[in-house]
Scaffold this motif. Sequence first.
Motif, PDB file in Angstrom:
ATOM      1  N   ALA B  13       0.780  -1.250  -0.058  1.00  0.00           N
ATOM      2  CA  ALA B  13      -0.014   0.139  -0.003  1.00  0.00           C
ATOM      3  C   ALA B  13       0.818   1.501  -0.056  1.00  0.00           C
ATOM      4  CB  ALA B  13      -0.994   0.056   1.224  1.00  0.00           C
ATOM      5  N   ILE B  14       2.088   1.135   0.708  1.00  0.00           N
ATOM      6  CA  ILE B  14       2.811   2.470   0.704  1.00  0.00           C
ATOM      7  C   ILE B  14       3.741   2.676  -0.777  1.00  0.00           C
ATOM      8  CG2 ILE B  14       4.673   3.705   2.104  1.00  0.00           C
ATOM      9  CD1 ILE B  14       3.574   2.219   4.575  1.00  0.00           C
ATOM     10  N   PHE B  19      -1.235   4.310  -3.572  1.00  0.00           N
ATOM     11  CA  PHE B  19      -2.725   4.929  -3.935  1.00  0.00           C
ATOM     12  C   PHE B  19      -2.574   5.847  -5.205  1.00  0.00           C
ATOM     13  CE2 PHE B  19      -6.496   3.185  -1.859  1.00  0.00           C
ATOM     14  CZ  PHE B  19      -5.796   2.446  -1.030  1.00  0.00           C
ATOM     15  N   ILE B  20      -1.841   6.734  -5.122  1.00  0.00           N
ATOM     16  CA  ILE B  20      -1.853   7.937  -6.231  1.00  0.00           C
ATOM     17  C   ILE B  20      -1.017   7.202  -7.350  1.00  0.00           C
ATOM     18  CG2 ILE B  20      -0.899  10.210  -6.668  1.00  0.00           C
ATOM     19  CD1 ILE B  20      -2.097  10.764  -4.079  1.00  0.00           C
ATOM     20  N   GLY B 144       0.830   5.928   2.612  1.00  0.00           N
ATOM     21  CA  GLY B 144       1.154   6.058   1.363  1.00  0.00           C
ATOM     22  C   GLY B 144       0.968   7.446   0.499  1.00  0.00           C
ATOM     23  N   PHE B 145      -0.303   7.760   0.801  1.00  0.00           N
ATOM     24  CA  PHE B 145      -0.827   8.976   0.116  1.00  0.00           C
ATOM     25  C   PHE B 145      -0.024  10.195   1.015  1.00  0.00           C
ATOM     26  CE2 PHE B 145      -3.693  12.626   0.662  1.00  0.00           C
ATOM     27  CZ  PHE B 145      -4.282  12.849  -0.574  1.00  0.00           C
ATOM     28  N   LEU B 146       0.034  10.107   2.315  1.00  0.00           N
ATOM     29  CA  LEU B 146       0.823  11.113   2.906  1.00  0.00           C
ATOM     30  C   LEU B 146       2.296  11.028   2.466  1.00  0.00           C
ATOM     31  CD1 LEU B 146       1.010  13.161   5.277  1.00  0.00           C
ATOM     32  CD2 LEU B 146       1.662  11.169   6.751  1.00  0.00           C
TER      33      LEU B 146
END
Lengths: 215, 194
Positions: B13-14, B19-20, B144-146
């Motif tokens: 996920a990271i 995600f992006i 991951g988003f962060l």
Amino acid sequence: MNFGKQFKDGLITQNPVLVQLLGMCSTMAITTSFFNGLGMGVSVLIILTLSNIFIALLRKIIPNEVRIACYIVVIAGFVTCVDLLLKAFVPALSNSLGVFIPLIVVNCIILGRAEAFANKNTVAASAVDGICQGIGYTIVLIIMCVFRELFGSGKFGGGLLGGGGLGAAPGIVIFPEEFGMKLLTLPVGGFLTLGALIAVMQWALAKSEKKKEAK
Amino acid sequence: MSVTSLLAISLGAILTNNFIFAQFLGCCPFLGVSKKIDTAVGMGAAVTFVMGLASAVCYGVNIILVKLDLGYMQTVAFILVIAGLVQFVEMFLKKNIPTLYTALGVYLPLITTNCAVLGVALLNVQNNYNFIESVVYGITGGLGFLLAIFLFAAVREQLEFADNPKAFDGFPIALVTAGLMALAFMGFSGLKVW
């Protein structure tokens, strides 16, 4: 209401993706084959038109404080309908778009048009706006798909043309796949293609602005 | 379920399935709120929190829906739950951390329409994750988003001074930057966990 102007707005001067910069996620994510792009574009077109009509109908009833929540419920309802219909009649599309069909709920184009247009205008004007904006979105998707597919894997119309079932059709081969820029079919290609497209749009708009000033 | 499988989910996920950069979920706030590092990090943290919370709550909601044979109401139910959660977070921040509340401003309610949040809830169901896996996926997806939005904001602050072609001013150059970052993140796809 000036329908011609609305049409031009949706397609060019106020294009939802290229000028208003809405709905970027789906634009970049699913534009890998012609079939996906067309399917997604038409789905959004239908949902956008229906939700615009519905919200325009309800615009005097919905209290201002909870309007966003109301819009989302209306949109989610239509998205669920389309999702189920696609699962029943076009399962190939439903499989290849996957999670991005339910995610139309949070596509900013639909909420954006509800907030910016449908809650201030008549039903007829909102319906036309939905159709025009939807067509503008679909055209951008198709341009991106054609570009990424052609230069990425040397094909045209994957999923629709070239024999085979819907969604499984290989597309018409323009040049052998190994000569394509594989990069464009990857997520990177989505960002780069969209960036280039928006740049072209900004250039064209700036140019037409200059022409107007010169006159 | 073991620790290694959780680790695999987190790393996926990271890094590998960010995600992006790999899934294109949550691009709108990613491009919209990344002009300054401070607000970008605040946004990332808020999204992480909401994603973790949403994964947990939606897991419960999904069980109820399946029990009642209402699986087709999934999208509607999830988005309502998320809208409620965001409202709750908004009220909580307003009362307890007013500085962060004012810094996030209008972007806070917009987390509702962040596709990463609804996306993570739907993906959890699609992947048949159990409760712990769902929460871990939600939180690490948010991290991951962060990470992505923080790095992107740092680059973008420098972009202000860059001398780019006029047509590329603003959004297009940011997209090209994001593309190059996605290319860098693709390097992680070779990462294998057990």
